[in-house]
Each structure stands twice: as structure tokens, then as C-alpha cells.
Motif scaffolding. Structure first.
Motif, mmCIF file in Angstrom:
data_model
loop_
_atom_site.group_PDB
_atom_site.id
_atom_site.type_symbol
_atom_site.label_atom_id
_atom_site.label_comp_id
_atom_site.label_asym_id
_atom_site.label_seq_id
_atom_site.Cartn_x
_atom_site.Cartn_y
_atom_site.Cartn_z
ATOM 1 N N ARG A 7 -17.350 -63.778 61.602
ATOM 2 C CA ARG A 7 -17.883 -63.925 62.961
ATOM 3 C C ARG A 7 -17.966 -62.538 63.556
ATOM 4 N N VAL A 8 -19.112 -62.237 64.158
ATOM 5 C CA VAL A 8 -19.360 -60.876 64.632
ATOM 6 C C VAL A 8 -19.896 -60.899 66.059
ATOM 7 N N GLY B 142 -21.859 -63.798 60.942
ATOM 8 C CA GLY B 142 -22.239 -62.621 60.182
ATOM 9 C C GLY B 142 -22.234 -62.938 58.698
ATOM 10 N N ILE C 112 -15.796 -57.500 64.091
ATOM 11 C CA ILE C 112 -15.914 -58.465 63.012
ATOM 12 C C ILE C 112 -14.567 -59.123 62.717
ATOM 13 N N GLY D 63 -18.646 -51.142 62.131
ATOM 14 C CA GLY D 63 -18.011 -52.451 62.290
ATOM 15 C C GLY D 63 -16.494 -52.319 62.235
ATOM 16 N N GLN E 193 -30.485 -62.911 61.527
ATOM 17 C CA GLN E 193 -30.498 -61.501 61.934
ATOM 18 C C GLN E 193 -31.649 -60.732 61.291
ATOM 19 N N GLU F 195 -19.830 -52.965 66.290
ATOM 20 C CA GLU F 195 -19.711 -54.372 65.906
ATOM 21 C C GLU F 195 -18.245 -54.731 65.778
ATOM 22 N N GLU G 230 -22.282 -51.284 54.476
ATOM 23 C CA GLU G 230 -23.190 -52.423 54.548
ATOM 24 C C GLU G 230 -24.612 -51.873 54.553
#
Ligand code: CO
Length: 134
Positions: free
Chosen positions: A113-114, A108, A130, A80, A39, A128, A54
């Protein structure tokens, strides 16, 4: 479908400086740091009682977060939401006709997992989903 806000993603140009603000001034401990090469971002997760911030510094200009900062400057990048089952959540948002950035979950930070929904589908808010590593 969305259980709670897991984190708010903030694009920064200097991760160490941003950590200083959130950790020292705001009193939020760093719980995780990682560079997610796929990413193009180095991240630090900082904790509040209920959720996280984040902080994301791009690893280069030609990355999603690098382009975001070039266009809009540093600031709030995404929200998220924790979901219990990301595949099921993607089926639901697809069935609702929402445009997705990620058709399938990708990796992620911290082995979560995103998947991202397209901001045009969500009133301009990059969203997002997540599913945390269990
Ligand atoms: Co995020």
C-alpha cells in the motif's frame, strides 16, 4: 516515522534495456515484475542488500510517468520510504501540514500500500510512503 529507504524509483523508456544494465552490469537480481494498470506503469524491482531500485516504464504517454519523461526525460522519479503503518504515517504528515497527492493509501506493486506526498511539500522530491504486504 520513515524506517528506511525501501526503493528509489527510476523512470525509463525501455524496461528491458534498463533491466539489462541493472541486472547484468550492476549485478542486482530482479525480485519482482508487474504492470500496475491503475498507475499506467510496468515495473521491475531489483535488489541490493539493503533496498531496491524500481525501474518504471510507462504503459503510455498519457500516464504520470509518461508525462514525467516527456517533461524531464528519464531519470530519478521518486524515493520510497518504508513505513510500518501507512494510515498512521498519513495522519502524521497531514498534521504537519504537508500537501499530499494521495489522501488515502492505494495499491502499489506486490500488494503493497502506497501514498505519495506532493513534491512541492518536500523540496521538489516526489516522496512515496510504502507499507509492504505482510
Ligand atoms: Co515506488
Amino acid at each position: 516515522m520513515f524506517e528506511r529507504i525501501d526503493h528509489i524509483g527510476i523512470a525509463v523508456t525501455d524496461l528491458e534495456e534498463a533491466i539489462e544494465l541493472y541486472e547484468k552490469t550492476f549485478g542486482m537480481p530482479v525480485t519482482h515484475r508487474e504492470t500496475v494498470a491503475e498507475q499506467g506503469v510496468s515495473i521491475a524491482m531489483l535488489q541490493t542488500a539493503e533496498s531496491h531500485v524500481e525501474l518504471m516504464q510507462p504503459t503510455g504517454e498519457d500516464t504520470p510517468v509518461g508525462r514525467f519523461i516527456a517533461k524531464r526525460g528519464p531519470g530519478i522519479h521518486h524515493i520510497g520510504y518504508a513505513v510500518p503503518d501507512i494510515e498512521a504515517a498519513l495522519v502524521d504528515v497531514k498534521a504537519a501540514g504537508l500537501r499530499l497527492i494521495d489522501e488515502k493509501p492505494r495499491r502499489g506493486a506486490a500488494d503493497s500500500r502506497v501514498a505519495f506526498l506532493h513534491p512541492t511539500a518536500t523540496g521538489g522530491v516526489l516522496t512515496e510512503l510504502i507499507e509492504s504486504a505482510h
